[in-house]
Design a protein around this motif. Structure first.
Motif, PDB file in Angstrom:
ATOM      1  N   PHE A 179     -48.584 -32.963 -68.596  1.00  0.00           N
ATOM      2  CA  PHE A 179     -47.688 -34.275 -68.394  1.00  0.00           C
ATOM      3  C   PHE A 179     -46.880 -34.609 -69.969  1.00  0.00           C
ATOM      4  CE2 PHE A 179     -50.150 -35.671 -64.671  1.00  0.00           C
ATOM      5  CZ  PHE A 179     -49.636 -35.092 -63.763  1.00  0.00           C
ATOM      6  N   GLN A 214     -39.206 -32.326 -59.047  1.00  0.00           N
ATOM      7  CA  GLN A 214     -38.732 -31.474 -60.301  1.00  0.00           C
ATOM      8  C   GLN A 214     -38.592 -30.281 -60.065  1.00  0.00           C
ATOM      9  OE1 GLN A 214     -42.213 -31.764 -62.672  1.00  0.00           O
ATOM     10  NE2 GLN A 214     -41.802 -33.529 -63.747  1.00  0.00           N
ATOM     11  N   ARG A 215     -39.033 -29.468 -59.214  1.00  0.00           N
ATOM     12  CA  ARG A 215     -38.903 -28.224 -58.906  1.00  0.00           C
ATOM     13  C   ARG A 215     -37.587 -28.176 -58.395  1.00  0.00           C
ATOM     14  NH1 ARG A 215     -44.119 -26.950 -58.151  1.00  0.00           N
ATOM     15  NH2 ARG A 215     -44.189 -25.750 -60.188  1.00  0.00           N
ATOM     16  N   TRP A 231     -49.663 -27.377 -58.125  1.00  0.00           N
ATOM     17  CA  TRP A 231     -48.373 -27.851 -57.685  1.00  0.00           C
ATOM     18  C   TRP A 231     -47.732 -28.295 -58.829  1.00  0.00           C
ATOM     19  CZ3 TRP A 231     -47.121 -26.640 -52.973  1.00  0.00           C
ATOM     20  CH2 TRP A 231     -48.167 -26.299 -52.119  1.00  0.00           C
ATOM     21  N   ILE A 232     -48.490 -28.732 -60.020  1.00  0.00           N
ATOM     22  CA  ILE A 232     -48.069 -29.347 -61.282  1.00  0.00           C
ATOM     23  C   ILE A 232     -46.731 -28.299 -61.783  1.00  0.00           C
ATOM     24  CG2 ILE A 232     -49.717 -28.361 -62.703  1.00  0.00           C
ATOM     25  CD1 ILE A 232     -50.039 -31.270 -64.104  1.00  0.00           C
ATOM     26  N   ASN A 233     -46.066 -29.006 -62.688  1.00  0.00           N
ATOM     27  CA  ASN A 233     -44.958 -28.109 -63.224  1.00  0.00           C
ATOM     28  C   ASN A 233     -45.134 -28.000 -64.746  1.00  0.00           C
ATOM     29  OD1 ASN A 233     -43.407 -27.546 -61.113  1.00  0.00           O
ATOM     30  ND2 ASN A 233     -42.824 -29.993 -61.196  1.00  0.00           N
ATOM     31  N   PHE A 239     -43.854 -33.669 -57.696  1.00  0.00           N
ATOM     32  CA  PHE A 239     -43.807 -32.374 -58.159  1.00  0.00           C
ATOM     33  C   PHE A 239     -42.608 -31.590 -57.869  1.00  0.00           C
ATOM     34  CE2 PHE A 239     -48.486 -32.699 -58.912  1.00  0.00           C
ATOM     35  CZ  PHE A 239     -48.369 -32.990 -60.199  1.00  0.00           C
ATOM     36  N   THR A 293     -64.168 -34.207 -58.817  1.00  0.00           N
ATOM     37  CA  THR A 293     -64.164 -33.594 -57.117  1.00  0.00           C
ATOM     38  C   THR A 293     -65.171 -32.331 -57.231  1.00  0.00           C
ATOM     39  OG1 THR A 293     -62.167 -32.614 -57.949  1.00  0.00           O
ATOM     40  CG2 THR A 293     -61.861 -34.819 -56.688  1.00  0.00           C
ATOM     41  N   ILE A 342     -51.781 -33.363 -52.165  1.00  0.00           N
ATOM     42  CA  ILE A 342     -50.640 -33.051 -52.987  1.00  0.00           C
ATOM     43  C   ILE A 342     -49.597 -32.125 -52.225  1.00  0.00           C
ATOM     44  CG2 ILE A 342     -49.719 -32.319 -55.135  1.00  0.00           C
ATOM     45  CD1 ILE A 342     -52.158 -33.407 -56.438  1.00  0.00           C
ATOM     46  N   GLY A 343     -50.280 -31.053 -51.770  1.00  0.00           N
ATOM     47  CA  GLY A 343     -49.774 -30.090 -50.995  1.00  0.00           C
ATOM     48  C   GLY A 343     -49.099 -30.542 -49.780  1.00  0.00           C
ATOM     49  N   ALA A 369     -57.008 -29.891 -57.188  1.00  0.00           N
ATOM     50  CA  ALA A 369     -55.855 -29.726 -56.148  1.00  0.00           C
ATOM     51  C   ALA A 369     -54.559 -29.678 -56.769  1.00  0.00           C
ATOM     52  CB  ALA A 369     -56.128 -30.680 -55.262  1.00  0.00           C
ATOM     53  N   GLN A 422     -44.100 -32.428 -71.214  1.00  0.00           N
ATOM     54  CA  GLN A 422     -42.924 -32.391 -70.479  1.00  0.00           C
ATOM     55  C   GLN A 422     -42.374 -33.838 -71.218  1.00  0.00           C
ATOM     56  OE1 GLN A 422     -43.068 -33.620 -66.255  1.00  0.00           O
ATOM     57  NE2 GLN A 422     -43.140 -31.463 -65.622  1.00  0.00           N
ATOM     58  N   ARG A 423     -43.260 -34.667 -71.612  1.00  0.00           N
ATOM     59  CA  ARG A 423     -42.526 -35.935 -72.075  1.00  0.00           C
ATOM     60  C   ARG A 423     -42.072 -35.731 -73.488  1.00  0.00           C
ATOM     61  NH1 ARG A 423     -45.692 -39.378 -69.115  1.00  0.00           N
ATOM     62  NH2 ARG A 423     -44.176 -40.086 -67.826  1.00  0.00           N
ATOM     63  N   ILE A 456     -47.823 -38.908 -64.363  1.00  0.00           N
ATOM     64  CA  ILE A 456     -46.878 -38.068 -63.961  1.00  0.00           C
ATOM     65  C   ILE A 456     -45.750 -38.396 -64.530  1.00  0.00           C
ATOM     66  CG2 ILE A 456     -46.700 -39.213 -61.833  1.00  0.00           C
ATOM     67  CD1 ILE A 456     -46.948 -36.672 -60.262  1.00  0.00           C
ATOM     68  N   ASN A 457     -44.531 -37.206 -64.159  1.00  0.00           N
ATOM     69  CA  ASN A 457     -43.309 -37.590 -64.516  1.00  0.00           C
ATOM     70  C   ASN A 457     -42.234 -37.471 -63.481  1.00  0.00           C
ATOM     71  OD1 ASN A 457     -43.504 -37.836 -67.665  1.00  0.00           O
ATOM     72  ND2 ASN A 457     -43.967 -35.580 -67.442  1.00  0.00           N
ATOM     73  N   SER A 488     -63.793 -37.132 -50.661  1.00  0.00           N
ATOM     74  CA  SER A 488     -62.950 -36.435 -51.584  1.00  0.00           C
ATOM     75  C   SER A 488     -61.533 -37.556 -51.929  1.00  0.00           C
ATOM     76  CB  SER A 488     -62.205 -35.191 -50.783  1.00  0.00           C
ATOM     77  OG  SER A 488     -62.135 -35.276 -49.318  1.00  0.00           O
ATOM     78  N   VAL A 512     -45.733 -32.083 -51.032  1.00  0.00           N
ATOM     79  CA  VAL A 512     -44.707 -31.134 -51.097  1.00  0.00           C
ATOM     80  C   VAL A 512     -43.867 -30.625 -49.641  1.00  0.00           C
ATOM     81  CG1 VAL A 512     -44.424 -28.806 -51.581  1.00  0.00           C
ATOM     82  CG2 VAL A 512     -45.707 -30.191 -53.030  1.00  0.00           C
ATOM     83  N   ILE A 555     -57.158 -37.449 -67.313  1.00  0.00           N
ATOM     84  CA  ILE A 555     -55.865 -37.249 -67.659  1.00  0.00           C
ATOM     85  C   ILE A 555     -55.391 -37.762 -68.855  1.00  0.00           C
ATOM     86  CG2 ILE A 555     -53.617 -37.181 -66.581  1.00  0.00           C
ATOM     87  CD1 ILE A 555     -54.568 -36.686 -63.928  1.00  0.00           C
ATOM     88  N   ILE A 596     -68.179 -33.254 -55.627  1.00  0.00           N
ATOM     89  CA  ILE A 596     -67.688 -33.884 -54.035  1.00  0.00           C
ATOM     90  C   ILE A 596     -67.723 -32.522 -53.226  1.00  0.00           C
ATOM     91  CG2 ILE A 596     -66.304 -34.767 -52.806  1.00  0.00           C
ATOM     92  CD1 ILE A 596     -67.527 -36.784 -54.482  1.00  0.00           C
ATOM     93  N   ALA A 651     -55.620 -41.979 -60.807  1.00  0.00           N
ATOM     94  CA  ALA A 651     -55.386 -41.700 -62.325  1.00  0.00           C
ATOM     95  C   ALA A 651     -54.432 -40.997 -62.634  1.00  0.00           C
ATOM     96  CB  ALA A 651     -56.715 -41.152 -62.523  1.00  0.00           C
ATOM     97  N   ALA A 652     -53.960 -39.921 -61.888  1.00  0.00           N
ATOM     98  CA  ALA A 652     -52.676 -39.301 -62.238  1.00  0.00           C
ATOM     99  C   ALA A 652     -51.463 -40.120 -62.498  1.00  0.00           C
ATOM    100  CB  ALA A 652     -52.402 -38.129 -61.603  1.00  0.00           C
TER     101      ALA A 652
END
Lengths: 340, 340
Positions: free
Chosen positions: B265, A268-269, B291-293, A265, B84, A232-233, B287, B268-269, A292-293, A82, A236, B232, B87, A287-288
């Motif tokens: 993303f 940001q929140r 969580w992303i915004n 993330f 994934t 990711i969780g 996943a 946002q930008r 991401i920002n 994974s 957080v 992405i 997977i 990759a992300a």
DNA sequence: TTGTAGGCGTTATCAG
DNA sequence: CTGATAACGCCTACAA
């Protein structure tokens, strides 16, 4: 003239002998037509090829492996599927081994040395011609299994004892370099978020500690370690815990990008400005991270290249050559983006 | 008393006969001690176990497979390992098959029917006892190979012709449901971003179109399809292209979460408010999506369960039972979060 | 409960 | 260039 007895097979599938019988030749000739065609006359070859196509004959690997005492397969043990890090390693391996006719037995040890051992035991029953294994933290039994099997092994990801074959990078150095980067950027209370705590994470942590120590910036409150698998969780969650135990932290080195992305993330929140209030760095360059920002500063690791080089080295050893050098350091790249 | 001739083996590894010789019994008894211990006396069994432990004997799968005309292995063909989704399917498969002693031969077809065919050909040489394959878009040759091999097959992800065994979900319905959700939310110019364009994406697209049609909201300018593998980065790029060809678009259904995350993303930008200016929906519930915004609205697909059920069904068929029903619809879940 | 004989499908070896 | 023979290591079938 001998009367050929009918050959009723147990499995019912077509064999070399079936093909041979069809065109009145012998099994061994058909075998040669397949494996060493230049040793068979063009006429016979044509007939054989035709019969093979007609019947849909497929060679039986088990019989071949038994007869040749080699299986044309390679066992690959990775701690996780994974984690895309290992998927990319597999891609590199595959791209080298596939063209040489090797099959790959993929084993997911789920970060457990015990699982690694039992998987290896299982795979050794297939008499693989070689083994690619992650890291150097094998159990004694695993090491014994490998030694007894006498098959060539190449370790991946880390570099280890000089007598072992390995392709990877110095995780310690990479951790050190990232921490240096943060120090040079002017951050003074640099924390570390660690998950999974596999050997490579611990090396990065050691690099982090060494850099802080050297700079006189040791910051114990900033270290937060958790055995939970990285996600990711979890990032957080860990940010929340970290801000409680070290509210004045001004930079955070996450042991990998998953964690860092979760942190971003959550920042940001919560309206925490990155990097102004808190700098965030990751590891692995997933990759992300480039999107991401803010874009994540991280360490890029050459996963595909590691798989590629490890497989290439194994190939050499399986052919009896001695690869030179036995250890290949593929290094890492500090990728500075917006989050620091 | 017959003089046992020394048995110099080609491979040099330990065999059943070696163990037998060591303790003065026969190979078959050792075999039984391993496979059907209750048929061997306790005394002998103890000796044999000891000898096995001492020598580090490992059974030879090739010989076993040859003798038994079955390999205790299952071939699994998936279109990608970097996604994934697959997977998790593999994890479900593994958790079912592993305890039953099956090995898994994992093949990554890279979304190519031709690759799928050649991989299958390669794996059939190992005489797998069963096959798990993704979707229903096989080449004619692939279908022929499967038919000739006479091994049980279970298709995964999609549901297909009633005579086939399959575990999956109606991709069309899921695409339809997501589009309905957007319509009900009040969006009127709903676009669709498609990548990879594999059969499942095309089904989702068809569902999207049907829903729009039914609602009288057909919006051709909003469709943007690209054969490039989903990522992405591609999401970022496609948003840009979409906003040019359909600037008035007010909602965007992305064929999967990768794309949707890239879109978020980039929004946002650019300062595009989601969902106020543009609603964004994804597919698969990866996943990061929770969580992303803003948190991504998406369709959750039961990947692990699909792998699990498919493997269970295959197990039944490999044991000669006829699974009932032959098709299992595991459905999907619309997960509404903040992005719509 | 244990053992013997023979075969699974392929290839190495050596002879023609 | 072709073929007979004998492994490879294990298991099924049958016998004791």
């Amino acid at each position: 003239m001998s009367i050929r007895k009918p050959r009723p097979t147990r499995s019912g599938s077509i064999t070399l002998a079936d093909i041979a019988e069809r065109i009145g030749t012998s099994a061994i000739t058909v075998s040669r037509a397949i494996n060493t065609p230049h040793l068979v006359s063009a006429a016979l070859r044509a007939q054989i090829d035709a019969a093979i196509a007609e019947t849909g004959y497929l060679p039986n690997r088990a019989a071949r492996a038994l007869a040749r005492a080699r299986s044309d397969s390679v066992a690959v043990l990775v701690p996780s599927l994974s984690n895309t890090v290992f998927i990319e390693i597999l891609a590199g391996i595959h791209d080298v081994l596939q063209p040489h006719g090797y099959r790959t037995l993929i084993g997911d040890t789920r970060y457990s040395a015990a699982q690694e051992e039992s998987l290896l035991r299982a795979y050794l029953e297939h008499s693989p011609d070689g083994l690619l294994i992650t890291g150097f933290e094998q159990t004694a039994a695993t090491r014994q299994l490998i030694a007894n099997s006498r098959i060539p092994v190449v370790h991946m990801m880390e570099l280890g004892p000089a007598d072992a074959c390995a392709v990877g990078l110095h995780q310690f150095d990479a951790g050190f370099a990232m921490t240096r980067h943060l120090i040079e950027r002017g951050y003074r209370r640099i924390g570390f978020l660690g998950a999974q705590l596999d050997p490579r994470v611990m090396e990065r942590l050691a690099g982090y500690r060494a850099a802080l120590q050297q700079a006189g910036l040791v910051y114990p409150a900033g270290e937060l370690l958790d055995r939970t698998p990285s996600s990711i969780g979890l990032g957080v969650q860990l940010l929340d815990r970290l801000l409680q135990q070290a509210p004045d932290c001004d930079a955070l080195f996450c042991c990998n990008d998953d964690l860092a992305q979760g942190v971003l993330f959550e920042c940001q929140r919560r309206g925490i400005r990155v990097p102004q209030q808190l700098a965030v760095a990751g590891f692995n360059d997933l990759a992300a991270s480039a999107w991401i920002n803010p874009r994540l500063t991280t360490i890029a690791t050459p996963r595909y290249a590691i798989g590629h080089a490890a497989a290439t080295m194994l190939l050499q050893r399986m052919e009896g050559r001695v690869p030179e050098p036995a250890q290949i350091d593929l290094g890492y790249t500090l990728v500075v983006r917006e989050s620091t």
